[in-house]
Design an enzyme around this catalytic site. Structure first.
Site, short mmCIF file in Angstrom:
data_model
loop_
_atom_site.label_atom_id
_atom_site.label_comp_id
_atom_site.label_asym_id
_atom_site.label_seq_id
_atom_site.Cartn_x
_atom_site.Cartn_y
_atom_site.Cartn_z
CE LYS A 63 -3.91 -2.32 2.26
NZ LYS A 63 -4.96 -2.21 3.32
CE1 TYR A 114 -9.37 -3.27 0.15
CE2 TYR A 114 -8.72 -1.12 -0.72
CZ TYR A 114 -8.42 -2.27 -0.01
OH TYR A 114 -7.17 -2.43 0.54
CG PHE A 117 -13.43 1.39 6.88
CD1 PHE A 117 -12.77 0.93 5.75
CD2 PHE A 117 -14.28 0.52 7.55
CE1 PHE A 117 -12.95 -0.37 5.28
CE2 PHE A 117 -14.47 -0.80 7.09
CZ PHE A 117 -13.80 -1.23 5.95
NE ARG A 154 -6.32 -12.31 4.55
CZ ARG A 154 -7.07 -11.20 4.61
NH1 ARG A 154 -6.96 -10.25 3.67
NH2 ARG A 154 -7.90 -11.00 5.59
CB THR A 184 -7.56 -6.15 9.48
OG1 THR A 184 -7.96 -7.28 8.69
CG2 THR A 184 -7.89 -4.87 8.73
NE ARG A 188 -2.52 -5.81 7.02
CZ ARG A 188 -3.65 -6.35 6.56
NH1 ARG A 188 -4.22 -7.36 7.21
NH2 ARG A 188 -4.22 -5.88 5.46
CG ASN A 234 -3.77 -2.48 6.83
OD1 ASN A 234 -3.59 -2.08 5.68
ND2 ASN A 234 -4.84 -3.15 7.18
CG HIS A 256 -5.15 -6.26 -0.69
ND1 HIS A 256 -6.38 -6.38 -0.11
CD2 HIS A 256 -5.17 -7.07 -1.79
CE1 HIS A 256 -7.12 -7.23 -0.83
NE2 HIS A 256 -6.41 -7.65 -1.87
CD GLU A 315 -8.60 -9.12 -4.20
OE1 GLU A 315 -7.41 -9.41 -3.92
OE2 GLU A 315 -9.48 -9.00 -3.33
P1 IDP Z 1 -7.95 -6.97 5.15
O1 IDP Z 1 -7.11 -5.97 4.39
O2 IDP Z 1 -7.20 -7.53 6.33
O3 IDP Z 1 -8.57 -8.03 4.28
P2 IDP Z 1 -10.60 -5.72 5.23
O4 IDP Z 1 -11.59 -5.91 6.32
O5 IDP Z 1 -10.85 -6.37 3.91
O6 IDP Z 1 -9.16 -6.16 5.81
O7 IDP Z 1 -10.44 -4.15 5.03
C1 IDP Z 1 -9.76 -3.62 3.91
C2 IDP Z 1 -8.87 -2.50 4.37
O8 IDP Z 1 -9.68 -1.41 4.81
C3 IDP Z 1 -7.98 -2.82 5.57
O9 IDP Z 1 -6.79 -3.49 5.20
C4 IDP Z 1 -7.71 -1.45 6.14
O10 IDP Z 1 -6.73 -0.76 5.36
C5 IDP Z 1 -9.07 -0.77 5.94
N1 IDP Z 1 -9.97 -0.93 7.08
C6 IDP Z 1 -10.70 -2.02 7.40
N2 IDP Z 1 -11.44 -1.82 8.48
C7 IDP Z 1 -11.21 -0.56 8.87
C8 IDP Z 1 -11.67 0.24 9.96
O11 IDP Z 1 -12.49 -0.19 10.79
N3 IDP Z 1 -11.18 1.50 10.04
C9 IDP Z 1 -10.27 1.99 9.15
N4 IDP Z 1 -9.80 1.27 8.11
C10 IDP Z 1 -10.25 0.01 7.98
MG MG Z 2 -10.02 -7.87 2.81
#
Ligand code: IDP
Ligand code: MG
Length: 137
Positions: free
Chosen positions: A9, A49, A57, A86, A92, A103, A113, A116, A127
């Site tokens: 990212k 996304y 968010f 993963r 996350t 992370r 974070n 992805h 994707e």
């Molecule tokens: P992942 O990247 O671990 O699969 P997802 O739930 O798919 O997590 O969320 C996608 C991305 O959106 C996360 O990696 C993070 O950058 C952001 N994100 C997810 N949940 C939140 C939140 O509650 N607050 C702020 N950013 C979030």
């Molecule tokens: Mg995800």
């Protein structure tokens, strides 16, 4: 063999962690089969996304993901390579991610974070189709 999709990212690119992140995956035994530094736009991010569009968010996620170039890539390895990736990414929320994960070692906050990774083989195929259509079969 299975492919999965990753993004280093914008925070990872800005902070100079692309080599470290790719290196971890390479050292694990995964093969880099495509990769490019790319400026992501809102339209591409909405497709990528799609499951998050409209969430609280989402707007800040898109602002973050499009603020500077990201490194998009495809990794190849054994069956369920997405799961290996993963595990190595960590939770996350970097505050909850285990030490030893990307992370867990390099991040502190939820949105920024670093990385992805596709969350299933189906997501990986979807994707890869968005970002590297020439690789999609
Ligand atoms: P992942 O990247 O671990 O699969 P997802 O739930 O798919 O997590 O969320 C996608 C991305 O959106 C996360 O990696 C993070 O950058 C952001 N994100 C997810 N949940 C939140 C939140 O509650 N607050 C702020 N950013 C979030
Ligand atoms: Mg995800």
């Amino acid at each position: 063999m299975a492919k999965t999709f990753i993004i280093c990212k914008p925070d990872a690119v800005e902070r100079g962690y692309v080599g470290e992140i790719l290196g971890r995956f390479e050292q694990k035994g995964l093969k880099l089969v495509a990769g490019e530094l790319r400026q992501l736009d809102a339209e591409t991010l909405a497709e990528h996304y799609a499951e998050h569009v409209g969430k609280g968010f989402y707007d800040s996620l898109v602002a973050f993901m499009s603020r500077s170039p990201a490194f998009v890539a495809v990794l190849e390895g054994p069956e369920d390579t997405y799961a290996i990736v993963r595990t190595m990414m960590g939770a996350t929320n970097p505050a909850e991610a285990a030490p030893g994960t990307i992370r867990g070692d390099f991040g502190t906050e939820m949105t920024e974070n670093l990385v992805h990774g596709s969350d299933s083989n189906e997501s990986a195929a979807r994707e890869i189709g968005i970002f590297f259509p020439e690789l999609a079969k």
